[in-house]
Design an enzyme around this catalytic site. Structure first.
Site, PDB file in Angstrom:
ATOM      1  N   PHE A 150      -6.238   4.501  -4.045  1.00  0.00           N
ATOM      2  CA  PHE A 150      -4.882   4.464  -3.507  1.00  0.00           C
ATOM      3  C   PHE A 150      -3.894   3.739  -4.406  1.00  0.00           C
ATOM      4  O   PHE A 150      -2.686   3.963  -4.312  1.00  0.00           O
ATOM      5  CB  PHE A 150      -4.879   3.798  -2.118  1.00  0.00           C
ATOM      6  CG  PHE A 150      -5.068   2.302  -2.138  1.00  0.00           C
ATOM      7  CD1 PHE A 150      -4.010   1.444  -2.406  1.00  0.00           C
ATOM      8  CD2 PHE A 150      -6.323   1.734  -1.885  1.00  0.00           C
ATOM      9  CE1 PHE A 150      -4.186   0.066  -2.429  1.00  0.00           C
ATOM     10  CE2 PHE A 150      -6.497   0.355  -1.913  1.00  0.00           C
ATOM     11  CZ  PHE A 150      -5.427  -0.478  -2.187  1.00  0.00           C
ATOM     12  N   GLU A 177      -6.757   9.254   0.668  1.00  0.00           N
ATOM     13  CA  GLU A 177      -6.080   9.755   1.866  1.00  0.00           C
ATOM     14  C   GLU A 177      -4.982   8.818   2.349  1.00  0.00           C
ATOM     15  O   GLU A 177      -4.214   9.169   3.257  1.00  0.00           O
ATOM     16  CB  GLU A 177      -7.098  10.008   2.983  1.00  0.00           C
ATOM     17  CG  GLU A 177      -7.797   8.779   3.532  1.00  0.00           C
ATOM     18  CD  GLU A 177      -9.030   8.360   2.737  1.00  0.00           C
ATOM     19  OE1 GLU A 177      -9.878   7.663   3.321  1.00  0.00           O
ATOM     20  OE2 GLU A 177      -9.142   8.712   1.540  1.00  0.00           O
ATOM     21  N   SER A 227     -13.695   0.807  -5.873  1.00  0.00           N
ATOM     22  CA  SER A 227     -14.410  -0.458  -5.728  1.00  0.00           C
ATOM     23  C   SER A 227     -15.834  -0.346  -6.266  1.00  0.00           C
ATOM     24  O   SER A 227     -16.397   0.755  -6.370  1.00  0.00           O
ATOM     25  CB  SER A 227     -14.451  -0.874  -4.261  1.00  0.00           C
ATOM     26  OG  SER A 227     -15.295  -0.001  -3.525  1.00  0.00           O
ATOM     27  N   CYS A 282      -6.812  -2.890 -10.556  1.00  0.00           N
ATOM     28  CA  CYS A 282      -8.099  -3.382 -11.045  1.00  0.00           C
ATOM     29  C   CYS A 282      -7.964  -4.164 -12.344  1.00  0.00           C
ATOM     30  O   CYS A 282      -8.902  -4.817 -12.767  1.00  0.00           O
ATOM     31  CB  CYS A 282      -9.081  -2.233 -11.226  1.00  0.00           C
ATOM     32  SG  CYS A 282      -8.652  -1.104 -12.574  1.00  0.00           S
TER      33      CYS A 282
END
Length: 500
Positions: A150, A177, A227, A282
């Site tokens: 996302f 989503e 992740s 990240c």
């Protein structure tokens, strides 16, 4: 009336048939503005079937045809930068300037793909033996899939599909989503640029869609960014099904600040890298490691800057940081700050009570700064993915490097120093895939590859750059002998082939 985001399959919008939809919220208001269709297993198959059918011709298309499409695509993306950025802001929440920066970094990979002709050149060795030549080429894989997060709904997909299709593959993209609209616009613009139907498909969904792609026999390779637990799952599942996988996981990026560093520059960098995009990236710096006696002064400088950051809706030009993606994520990020003192940290800034006037239902959190953090604390061990910066104190360069190398993550890292010898030593000794020297977020340019070490990467290939080209192609070596008409018959020889 709530807008619906449907799939893009075979060059057109395809309405969801599963009957399942997910909510998409405006993070600045907390209001559900959109619903996104969530794919069934049958819809996954439809997307793969469309991609497989398109591969029959795209896979054998000329490099000239592919690059012509990509050049037109690059021009359309450039013309629609603001439109793409507006969708990112509306669904992710990041400020418009940050969203524009995301689009620009994605465009770098489109530009790299435009030059794919040189990346796909093969090799030839002549006369390796008497009248024997050996050539090496790279060929496309077939249908490949991308599963994206996302936090960069345009950039990370553009890290994948432009190179994949430039190499001759067809692509099924499964975006997050939580903010799906940008992916559809990227696909629509590709179609407008002349990309044949089915070469790029966008399939929306949740775990059902992900597992459908991981298990589909006609998907040759999977790219993932997200992740670490999910990256590990993607890698294990897809690999078990015989697929090629590049799965980029989470991070806990450290910034080592030596006593000789320019502390003003280091403080500027720490605030920019920790709190940009609300920490939802990240490559964010989430841990500053202060060496020696500079800790107090550095923390004071970081605090001074952090307190001035203006938080507000992403479409407000005066906002420097927007909200978090969901209320649940906001609450999780806040829990690390509220529990920090009990685990030994000094809470220098607590942003958990922050609200924005007129937008009280938005997913707001302020900037938090934790000092003297222990490596045993949750705030240090976990990837928080929010605007929380931890400061750790060490006595020496060696202690700092040992602390950083003990982390299970190895994505990005940075050192701030004026000492070239220390910087060079750091580059070689630190266990991370991307290193910055007085650069806090060392995201490589498009023609170098992006990727970490240890629990930040599962699979052998980094993303984009040379690694990206190699991931989306496979090598083939051909050995050829053309006899001269004057040669006498060689006869049968059961021995090992000789090279001389």
């Amino acid at each position: 009336m709530t807008k619906t985001v449907n799939h893009w399959i075979g060059g057109k919008t395809v309405e969801g048939t599963s009957g399942q939809y997910g909510p998409v919220t405006d993070p600045a208001t907390g209001a559900v503005t959109t619903q996104v269709a969530l794919a069934s297993v049958e819809e996954v198959d439809a997307a793969v079937v469309a991609a497989k059918a398109a591969y029959a011709t795209w896979g054998t298309s000329s490099l000239a045809q592919r690059t012509a499409v990509l050049f037109r695509y690059r021009a359309l993306l450039d013309a629609h930068r603001d439109d793409i950025a507006a969708l990112i802001t509306a669904e992710h929440g990041k400020v418009h300037s940050d969203a524009l920066g995301e689009v620009a970094r994605g465009l770098e990979i489109v530009e790299l793909a435009c030059g794919i002709t040189t990346q796909l050149k093969g090799e030839l060795s002549t006369q390796v033996s008497n009248r024997v030549d050996v050539s090496s080429i790279r060929q496309s894989l077939g249908v490949v899939a991308g599963i994206t997060p996302f936090n960069f709904p345009a950039m990370v997909p553009m890290w994948m599909f432009p190179l994949a299709i430039a190499c001759g593959n067809t692509f099924v993209l499964k975006p997050s989503e939580k903010d799906p609209s940008a992916a559809n616009l990227l696909a629509e613009l590709a179609s407008e640029a002349g990309l044949p139907d089915g070469v790029l498909n966008v399939l929306h969904g949740d775990k059902i869609a992900v597992d459908g792609l991981l298990n589909h026999p006609d998907v040759a390779a999977v790219s993932f960014v997200g992740s670490t637990p999910i990256a590990r799952y993607i890698h294990a599942t897809a690999s078990a099904n015989g697929k090629r996988v590049q799965a980029l996981g989470g991070a806990k990026n450290h910034m080592l600040v030596l006593p000789d560093a320019d502390l003003d520059a280091a403080a500027d960098a720490a605030v920019s890298a920790a709190y940009g995009s609300a920490g939802e990236r990240c490559m964010a710096i989430s841990a500053v490691v202060a060496v020696g006696a500079i800790g107090d002064e550095l923390v004071a400088k970081i605090r001074e800057r952090a307190e001035k950051i203006k938080i507000g809706p992403g479409n407000d030009p005066t906002s420097e940081m927007g909200p978090l993606i969901t209320a649940a994520h906001r609450d999780k990020v806040a829990s690390y700050v509220t529990g920090a003192a009990a685990q030994g940290a000094e809470v220098v800034l607590d942003g958990t009570g922050h609200t924005v006037e007129g937008f009280e239902d938005g997913h707001w959190i302020g900037l938090s700064l934790l000092d003297k953090v222990s490596t045993d604390s949750d705030a240090y061990k976990d990837e928080i993915f929010g605007p929380v910066l931890c400061v750790l104190r060490v006595e020496s360069y060696e202690d700092g490097v040992a602390l950083m190398n003990a982390s299970p993550f190895g994505n990005g890292t940075a050192i701030f120093t004026r000492d070239g010898g220390a910087a060079r030593r750091f580059q070689l000794e630190i266990e991370a895939g991307m290193v910055g020297v007085n650069v806090p977020i060392p995201v490589p340019v498009g023609y170098h590859s992006f990727g970490g070490w240890k629990d930040s990467l599962f699979g052998d290939h980094h993303i984009y750059g040379n690694d990206g080209v190699h991931f989306y192609t496979r090598g083939k070596v051909t050995t050829t002998r053309w006899p001269d008409p004057a040669d006498a018959p060689a006869g049968v020889d059961l021995g090992f082939p000789r090279n001389h």
